[in-house]
Design an enzyme around this catalytic site. Structure first.
Site, PDB file in Angstrom:
ATOM      1  N   ASP A   1       0.707  -1.150   0.062  1.00 46.86           N
ATOM      2  CA  ASP A   1      -0.051   0.077   0.091  1.00 46.86           C
ATOM      3  C   ASP A   1       0.903   1.341   0.052  1.00 46.86           C
ATOM      4  O   ASP A   1       2.165   1.059  -0.115  1.00 46.86           O
ATOM      5  CB  ASP A   1      -0.963  -0.079   1.292  1.00 46.86           C
ATOM      6  CG  ASP A   1      -0.379   0.325   2.365  1.00 46.86           C
ATOM      7  OD1 ASP A   1       0.946   0.320   2.377  1.00 46.86           O
ATOM      8  OD2 ASP A   1      -1.275   0.555   3.521  1.00 46.86           O
TER       9      ASP A   1
ATOM     10  N   CYS B   1       3.552  -2.895   3.895  1.00 50.20           N
ATOM     11  CA  CYS B   1       2.251  -1.795   4.216  1.00 50.20           C
ATOM     12  C   CYS B   1       3.293  -0.964   5.488  1.00 50.20           C
ATOM     13  O   CYS B   1       4.280  -1.192   5.443  1.00 50.20           O
ATOM     14  CB  CYS B   1       1.131  -2.295   4.835  1.00 50.20           C
ATOM     15  SG  CYS B   1       1.073  -3.091   6.453  1.00 50.20           S
TER      16      CYS B   1
ATOM     17  N   THR C   1       2.990  -1.139   8.801  1.00 52.72           N
ATOM     18  CA  THR C   1       3.603  -1.970   9.850  1.00 52.72           C
ATOM     19  C   THR C   1       3.821  -3.255   9.337  1.00 52.72           C
ATOM     20  O   THR C   1       4.606  -4.158  10.016  1.00 52.72           O
ATOM     21  CB  THR C   1       2.561  -2.129  11.045  1.00 52.72           C
ATOM     22  OG1 THR C   1       1.376  -2.654  10.161  1.00 52.72           O
ATOM     23  CG2 THR C   1       2.336  -0.564  11.577  1.00 52.72           C
TER      24      THR C   1
ATOM     25  N   HIS D   1      10.566 -23.465   8.997  1.00 54.18           N
ATOM     26  CA  HIS D   1       9.491 -24.329   9.717  1.00 54.18           C
ATOM     27  C   HIS D   1       8.204 -24.050   9.332  1.00 54.18           C
ATOM     28  O   HIS D   1       7.112 -24.954   9.750  1.00 54.18           O
ATOM     29  CB  HIS D   1       9.626 -23.937  11.288  1.00 54.18           C
ATOM     30  CG  HIS D   1      10.772 -24.358  11.976  1.00 54.18           C
ATOM     31  ND1 HIS D   1      11.179 -24.386  13.301  1.00 54.18           N
ATOM     32  CD2 HIS D   1      11.892 -24.886  11.363  1.00 54.18           C
ATOM     33  CE1 HIS D   1      12.112 -24.652  13.776  1.00 54.18           C
ATOM     34  NE2 HIS D   1      12.719 -25.215  12.560  1.00 54.18           N
TER      35      HIS D   1
ATOM     36  N   HIS E   1       7.923 -30.646  10.548  1.00 52.01           N
ATOM     37  CA  HIS E   1       7.080 -29.403  10.009  1.00 52.01           C
ATOM     38  C   HIS E   1       6.163 -29.604   9.263  1.00 52.01           C
ATOM     39  O   HIS E   1       5.087 -28.696   9.016  1.00 52.01           O
ATOM     40  CB  HIS E   1       8.220 -28.348   9.895  1.00 52.01           C
ATOM     41  CG  HIS E   1       9.342 -28.109  10.767  1.00 52.01           C
ATOM     42  ND1 HIS E   1       8.996 -27.549  11.968  1.00 52.01           N
ATOM     43  CD2 HIS E   1      10.569 -28.213  10.946  1.00 52.01           C
ATOM     44  CE1 HIS E   1       9.912 -27.473  12.777  1.00 52.01           C
ATOM     45  NE2 HIS E   1      11.123 -27.914  11.992  1.00 52.01           N
TER      46      HIS E   1
HETATM   47  C1  RB5 Z   1      -1.925   2.895   6.368  1.00 50.34           C
HETATM   48  O1  RB5 Z   1      -1.837   4.324   6.973  1.00 50.34           O
HETATM   49  C2  RB5 Z   1      -1.529   1.982   7.330  1.00 50.34           C
HETATM   50  O2  RB5 Z   1      -2.501   1.766   8.351  1.00 50.34           O
HETATM   51  C3  RB5 Z   1      -1.215   0.489   6.758  1.00 50.34           C
HETATM   52  O3  RB5 Z   1       0.046   0.818   5.908  1.00 50.34           O
HETATM   53  C4  RB5 Z   1      -0.667  -0.725   7.666  1.00 50.34           C
HETATM   54  O4  RB5 Z   1       0.133  -0.114   8.327  1.00 50.34           O
HETATM   55  C5  RB5 Z   1      -1.707  -1.424   8.275  1.00 50.34           C
HETATM   56  O5  RB5 Z   1      -1.679  -2.297   9.051  1.00 50.34           O
END
Ligand code: RB5
Length: 148
Positions: A9, A66, A68, A99, A134
């Site tokens: 994203d 993304c 996080t 694993h 595994h």
């Molecule tokens: C976008 O702002 C953010 O929420 C997305 O990139 C991600 O971190 C969601 O888990």
């Protein structure tokens, strides 16, 4: 591995560009399902676009980024046959291949730098599944999918 699929994203867009350059330098062909800018978008769309092409057998493994790494890994793991691992260290990136036979690596563009991301990508690409005990556990994951 000759080819890999990648997606992100807006939160993962900048890091994705660096990872693509790294993979191409290694001679791996990269298919990018988007997003293609830092304009705000929805991470489940890119998880879906990537996972469908792993489910079809077109690609063996993929990378999702993304902000996080968490949201996009949750979205990816909603797909049957997808074992997505959200990692922010090299040990986990290696172990999830050995694993869990992870077929999607996820990380956060707001969490890890390009150096660490590329090291994790190298381990994800180069490490084989250990099999053995595994295998039964990975098969159990598929059984859980069937139950739901
Ligand atoms: C976008 O702002 C953010 O929420 C997305 O990139 C991600 O971190 C969601 O888990």
């Amino acid at each position: 591995m000759k080819k890999i699929i990648i997606g992100s994203d807006h939160g993962g867009f900048e890091l994705k560009k660096e990872v693509i350059a790294h993979l191409e330098k290694r001679g791996i062909e990269v298919t990018d399902v988007g997003t293609y800018s830092t304009e705000s978008c929805n991470y489940p769309d890119y998880a879906r676009a990537l996972c469908k092409r792993i489910q079809s057998g077109e690609f063996e493994r993929g990378i999702l980024v993304c902000g996080t790494g968490i949201g996009i890994s949750i979205a990816a793991n909603k797909h049957n046959g997808i074992r997505a691992a959200c990692c922010s260290d090299t040990f986990s990136a290696r172990m999830t291949r050995m694993h869990n036979d992870a077929n999607v690596l996820c990380f956060g563009g707001r969490v890890v730098g390009a150096g660490l991301a590329c090291d994790m990508v190298d381990l994800f690409v180069d490490t084989e599944f250990e099999g053995g005990r595994h295998t039964d556990r990975v098969n159990m994951l598929a059984e859980i999918e069937k139950e739901n």
